[in-house]
Design an enzyme around this catalytic site. Sequence first.
Site, PDB file in Angstrom:
ATOM      1  N   HIS A  96       0.620  -1.200  -0.095  1.00  0.00           N
ATOM      2  CA  HIS A  96      -0.152  -0.072  -0.082  1.00  0.00           C
ATOM      3  C   HIS A  96       0.885   1.203  -0.050  1.00  0.00           C
ATOM      4  O   HIS A  96       1.946   1.131   0.538  1.00  0.00           O
ATOM      5  CB  HIS A  96      -0.934   0.169   1.121  1.00  0.00           C
ATOM      6  CG  HIS A  96      -1.862  -1.290   1.387  1.00  0.00           C
ATOM      7  ND1 HIS A  96      -2.531  -1.755   0.517  1.00  0.00           N
ATOM      8  CD2 HIS A  96      -1.664  -2.171   2.413  1.00  0.00           C
ATOM      9  CE1 HIS A  96      -2.933  -2.917   0.800  1.00  0.00           C
ATOM     10  NE2 HIS A  96      -2.534  -3.199   2.055  1.00  0.00           N
ATOM     11  N   GLU A 131      -2.274  -0.903   8.020  1.00  0.00           N
ATOM     12  CA  GLU A 131      -3.210  -1.679   8.708  1.00  0.00           C
ATOM     13  C   GLU A 131      -2.399  -2.444   9.710  1.00  0.00           C
ATOM     14  O   GLU A 131      -1.492  -2.883   9.768  1.00  0.00           O
ATOM     15  CB  GLU A 131      -3.676  -2.417   7.496  1.00  0.00           C
ATOM     16  CG  GLU A 131      -2.897  -3.326   6.926  1.00  0.00           C
ATOM     17  CD  GLU A 131      -3.688  -4.054   5.573  1.00  0.00           C
ATOM     18  OE1 GLU A 131      -4.346  -3.340   4.880  1.00  0.00           O
ATOM     19  OE2 GLU A 131      -3.480  -5.245   5.087  1.00  0.00           O
ATOM     20  N   HIS A 260       3.160  -7.811   1.282  1.00  0.00           N
ATOM     21  CA  HIS A 260       2.577  -9.166   2.294  1.00  0.00           C
ATOM     22  C   HIS A 260       1.247  -9.746   1.589  1.00  0.00           C
ATOM     23  O   HIS A 260       0.995  -9.330   0.456  1.00  0.00           O
ATOM     24  CB  HIS A 260       2.078  -8.447   3.370  1.00  0.00           C
ATOM     25  CG  HIS A 260       0.914  -7.374   3.443  1.00  0.00           C
ATOM     26  ND1 HIS A 260       1.060  -6.149   3.092  1.00  0.00           N
ATOM     27  CD2 HIS A 260      -0.522  -7.455   3.334  1.00  0.00           C
ATOM     28  CE1 HIS A 260       0.024  -5.350   2.869  1.00  0.00           C
ATOM     29  NE2 HIS A 260      -1.002  -6.397   3.105  1.00  0.00           N
ATOM     30  N   ARG A 279      -1.197  -4.455  -6.400  1.00  0.00           N
ATOM     31  CA  ARG A 279      -0.877  -6.091  -6.553  1.00  0.00           C
ATOM     32  C   ARG A 279       0.365  -6.450  -7.536  1.00  0.00           C
ATOM     33  O   ARG A 279       0.504  -5.801  -8.528  1.00  0.00           O
ATOM     34  CB  ARG A 279      -2.043  -6.742  -6.916  1.00  0.00           C
ATOM     35  CG  ARG A 279      -3.369  -6.364  -6.078  1.00  0.00           C
ATOM     36  CD  ARG A 279      -4.598  -7.239  -6.653  1.00  0.00           C
ATOM     37  NE  ARG A 279      -5.677  -6.770  -5.755  1.00  0.00           N
ATOM     38  CZ  ARG A 279      -6.586  -5.704  -5.674  1.00  0.00           C
ATOM     39  NH1 ARG A 279      -6.233  -4.927  -6.807  1.00  0.00           N
ATOM     40  NH2 ARG A 279      -7.613  -5.652  -5.154  1.00  0.00           N
TER      41      ARG A 279
END
EC number: 5.3.1.8
Length: 391
Positions: A96, A131, A260, A279
């Site tokens: 991200h 996150e 990740h 991605r």
Amino acid sequence: MFVAIANTPRDYAWGSASAIAELLGTVPSGGPEAELWLGDHPGSPARIVDPNAVGGSADLAAWIASDPRSALGDRTRLPFLMKVLAASAPLSLQAHPTAEQAREGFERENVLGIPLDAPHRNYRDAHPKPEVIYALSESFDALCGFRPLDEARLVLVALGLDELVPRLSDLSGLFAWLMGGGADVDDLVARVSDFAAARSSGIRLSEDEAGALAISGAIETVRTLSAAYPGDAGILSALLLNRVTMRRGEALYLPAGNIHTYLSGLGIEVMTASDNVLRGGLTPKHVDVGELLAVVDFTPGPPPWLRPNEVSPQLGVFRPGNPDFVLAHVAGDAELDLSGPAIALCVAGSMTIRGARSESTIMRGEAVYVTPDERRMTFFGRGEVLLATTP
């Protein structure tokens, strides 16, 4: 004010057919149930159970837009998004952006005229997406961040990929080459997939216990990814990453740039309210290797564990140092001060929450949005609650 909220799980293909339903005490849909969003993000805003309680607004986004002062206090937006995540197959290999990268990418794609809902769009909003993932299942498997280089060497040699070891000195170059694919990469993917298929994941290949665990975990990673995405270049890239098995109650913090993927398990995610995902593989969705490489942090190191601040035996607070969110775990009588809005989800038993102005009792599977004017919250009951709020 306590506002009861709910939502319908998103049916991504990697989702579990039963885990979210079992957690919430609902009837399974019959298809995959991957993520339950609890927030106001336009991708899937939480439904308000009783619209009459908030002037007729059907969902959280509509209510916040119509009455931001009541819903947010002094804030201009709800800065966090809470999700229940249930993976029965690996998610995409992803990272991200930072706040600056998100703003620039969002503006660039707007100028290009790419619709917000276009499948090939990378940046769906102008916000970063750091996150926390908190394990609710007894085990939760993930890949996160680049391994220490000594461990990466050990894994590559043990899996018969010795020719990649000299390239570890240029980790970003090696990763870019692997993600670029091609005949040479395809051959390596086939070789390591065959190697893993022929060996038990529990075989002891090193006298060093930590090394043996790293190698057996890498073999299991290859087997898992090969079964889900045969021939994908991400199978090789995954060997460069830390493999982590979280136990229930443990958490990781994945900041901007952390590469990740989640392999399996049920957990609670709390993040800055964003849907920006770059991605690089292990997915049928849009892949943009170039943009992924632009945001990835290639610094090797240990897994990014996040330990809670144990306020009391009944209250632990995970504080990642992010300005948008913290995650609290409540398991019994406790008190917690709010600095902003909150979302509380009961995951076991029942819990009564008393604020400065009102009170609510939530049962397993029920969630409430809490307005900032409730300030100090008192919890009592025989239940377990996960609560996302501001620092």
